[in-house]
Design a protein around this motif. Structure first.
Motif, PDB file in Angstrom:
ATOM      1  N   GLU A   9      -1.647 -17.335  -0.697  1.00 21.32           N
ATOM      2  CA  GLU A   9      -0.870 -16.005  -0.476  1.00 21.32           C
ATOM      3  C   GLU A   9      -1.925 -15.227   0.315  1.00 21.32           C
ATOM      4  N   ALA A  10      -1.486 -14.644   1.638  1.00 18.83           N
ATOM      5  CA  ALA A  10      -2.112 -13.786   2.507  1.00 18.83           C
ATOM      6  C   ALA A  10      -1.431 -13.063   3.300  1.00 18.83           C
ATOM      7  N   ASP A  11      -1.884 -11.928   3.830  1.00 22.84           N
ATOM      8  CA  ASP A  11      -1.262 -10.999   4.667  1.00 22.84           C
ATOM      9  C   ASP A  11      -1.681 -11.287   6.126  1.00 22.84           C
ATOM     10  N   LEU A  12      -0.858 -11.723   6.942  1.00 25.31           N
ATOM     11  CA  LEU A  12      -1.416 -11.807   8.611  1.00 25.31           C
ATOM     12  C   LEU A  12      -2.357 -10.726   8.914  1.00 25.31           C
ATOM     13  N   SER A  13      -1.897  -9.589   8.787  1.00 26.06           N
ATOM     14  CA  SER A  13      -2.623  -8.477   9.360  1.00 26.06           C
ATOM     15  C   SER A  13      -3.929  -8.145   8.785  1.00 26.06           C
ATOM     16  N   ASP A  14      -4.195  -8.908   7.459  1.00 26.33           N
ATOM     17  CA  ASP A  14      -5.445  -8.684   6.937  1.00 26.33           C
ATOM     18  C   ASP A  14      -5.840  -9.827   6.317  1.00 26.33           C
ATOM     19  N   LEU A  15      -6.208 -10.860   7.270  1.00 23.84           N
ATOM     20  CA  LEU A  15      -6.628 -12.259   6.613  1.00 23.84           C
ATOM     21  C   LEU A  15      -7.722 -12.338   5.714  1.00 23.84           C
ATOM     22  N   PRO A  16      -7.854 -12.857   4.482  1.00 22.19           N
ATOM     23  CA  PRO A  16      -8.853 -13.020   3.851  1.00 22.19           C
ATOM     24  C   PRO A  16      -9.565 -14.255   4.169  1.00 22.19           C
ATOM     25  N   ASP A  17     -10.738 -14.718   3.783  1.00 23.51           N
ATOM     26  CA  ASP A  17     -11.520 -15.618   4.133  1.00 23.51           C
ATOM     27  C   ASP A  17     -11.097 -17.006   3.480  1.00 23.51           C
ATOM     28  N   LEU A  18     -10.317 -17.842   4.204  1.00 21.11           N
ATOM     29  CA  LEU A  18      -9.556 -18.887   3.784  1.00 21.11           C
ATOM     30  C   LEU A  18     -10.342 -20.183   4.042  1.00 21.11           C
ATOM     31  N   GLY A  19     -11.541 -20.024   4.718  1.00 28.14           N
ATOM     32  CA  GLY A  19     -12.138 -21.130   5.044  1.00 28.14           C
ATOM     33  C   GLY A  19     -12.410 -21.229   6.775  1.00 28.14           C
ATOM     34  N   ILE A  20     -13.014 -22.238   7.113  1.00 31.82           N
ATOM     35  CA  ILE A  20     -13.384 -22.483   8.738  1.00 31.82           C
ATOM     36  C   ILE A  20     -12.312 -23.512   9.145  1.00 31.82           C
ATOM     37  N   PHE A  21     -11.612 -23.467  10.159  1.00 37.62           N
ATOM     38  CA  PHE A  21     -10.633 -24.260  10.597  1.00 37.62           C
ATOM     39  C   PHE A  21     -10.648 -24.614  12.079  1.00 37.62           C
ATOM     40  N   ASP A  22     -10.469 -25.762  12.494  1.00 38.65           N
ATOM     41  CA  ASP A  22     -10.615 -26.345  13.905  1.00 38.65           C
ATOM     42  C   ASP A  22      -9.046 -25.796  14.741  1.00 38.65           C
ATOM     43  N   ILE A  23      -7.959 -25.588  13.862  1.00 37.05           N
ATOM     44  CA  ILE A  23      -6.763 -25.081  14.607  1.00 37.05           C
ATOM     45  C   ILE A  23      -6.155 -24.267  13.635  1.00 37.05           C
ATOM     46  N   ALA A  24      -5.513 -23.259  14.341  1.00 36.75           N
ATOM     47  CA  ALA A  24      -4.807 -22.199  13.752  1.00 36.75           C
ATOM     48  C   ALA A  24      -3.406 -22.308  14.228  1.00 36.75           C
ATOM     49  N   THR A  25      -2.255 -22.384  13.361  1.00 36.34           N
ATOM     50  CA  THR A  25      -0.905 -22.323  14.413  1.00 36.34           C
ATOM     51  C   THR A  25      -0.180 -21.188  13.693  1.00 36.34           C
TER      52      THR A  25
END
Length: 273
Positions: A106-122
């Motif tokens: 669960e996360a707010d797009l306008s206030d994103l928490p630290d979800l990890g590090i990613f190579d791709i975001a969609t």
């Protein structure tokens, strides 16, 4: 208790209004969107990932809803995290076959928490269109940039001005066993960049009794030129823009004709081969 407007309905501040709407929509969402070909949509995004390249397979799907896109991307071999504002939508996603291959958060797009590090975001569909203030959109872009590895790819789509204008046409009615749904779009409001979509759902509750559930979706049109400027402001490099027209990509997007504009950008880092 939230205040009431002059119609006696609750007035809920953003982003809680969006979360409240989708929490109530969650049991019906997949049925309402059954005509949308998410398999094809995911395939088109896969084409862009291949075209532009990414440093790895770690992928975050923002505003994933009931998991249609996140599960489709996971089936292609990506290591997927799906985030959404609505816990009820996420519960539907987590109950689907293949959900054990996706981490749902669960996360707010306008206030994103630290979800990890990613190579791709969609970000597929309307999530970014619900960000009504430019400051929210910038915050979302900054949050995505923080989540991306150097060289990471960000793909997202936004509705066109033509799509919003066409919403003002004849109401759409879905008539199904035990319920019918009416969709009515307002076109642009007097402010020139906001658009409302009102949905009334009538469900049979035994005998001759019907229950009415009403929702209002409020979207903002974000012009492509302004989006490009905001991406640059947070340090994301634009790679290309594509139109979505009759279910296919075109490399010359048209704001009047196309359903959506798909944006591709990258966080600066090692060049992709």
């Amino acid at each position: 208790m939230a205040p009431a407007d002059r119609r006696g309905e609750r007035v809920i501040p953003e982003p809680y209004a969006v979360r409240d709407t989708y929490d109530r929509l969650a049991p019906f969402y997949d049925q309402d969107t059954a005509a949308d070909d998410y398999g094809r949509w995911v395939g088109l995004y896969q084409e862009l990932i291949v075209r532009y390249g990414a440093p790895g397979s770690r992928l975050v799907d923002l505003g994933c809803g009931t998991g249609k896109s996140a599960l489709g991307l996971a089936s292609l071999g990506y290591q997927v995290t799906g985030s959404d504002l609505s816990p009820a939508m996420l519960r539907v996603a987590a109950a689907k076959p293949g959900a054990d291959q996706v981490r749902f958060v669960e996360a707010d797009l306008s206030d994103l928490p630290d979800l990890g590090i990613f190579d791709i975001a969609t970000c597929l569909g309307e999530p970014l269109c619900y960000l009504l203030a430019e400051t929210e959109l910038i915050a979302a872009f900054r949050g995505v940039s923080r989540l991306l590895a150097p060289g990471g790819l960000f793909l997202f789509d936004l509705n066109t001005a033509g799509f919003y204008r066409r919403l003002q046409g004849t109401p759409l009615v879905q008539d199904r066993d035990g319920e019918f749904v009416i969709w009515r779009g307002s076109g642009f409001t007097d402010s020139g960049d906001l658009c409302h979509l009102d949905v009334d759902r009538f469900r049979r509750e035994g005998g001759s009794c019907w229950q009415r559930l009403s929702y209002r979706h409020t979207f903002r049109h974000h012009p492509p030129q302004r989006v490009t400027a905001l991406l640059a402001k947070v340090g994301l490099e634009r790679l290309g823009k594509h139109g979505l027209r009759r279910g296919e990509f075109c490399d010359t997007p048209d704001e009047d004709v196309d359903r959506k504009v798909i944006h591709a950008c990258r966080k600066p880092g090692p060049a992709m081969s």
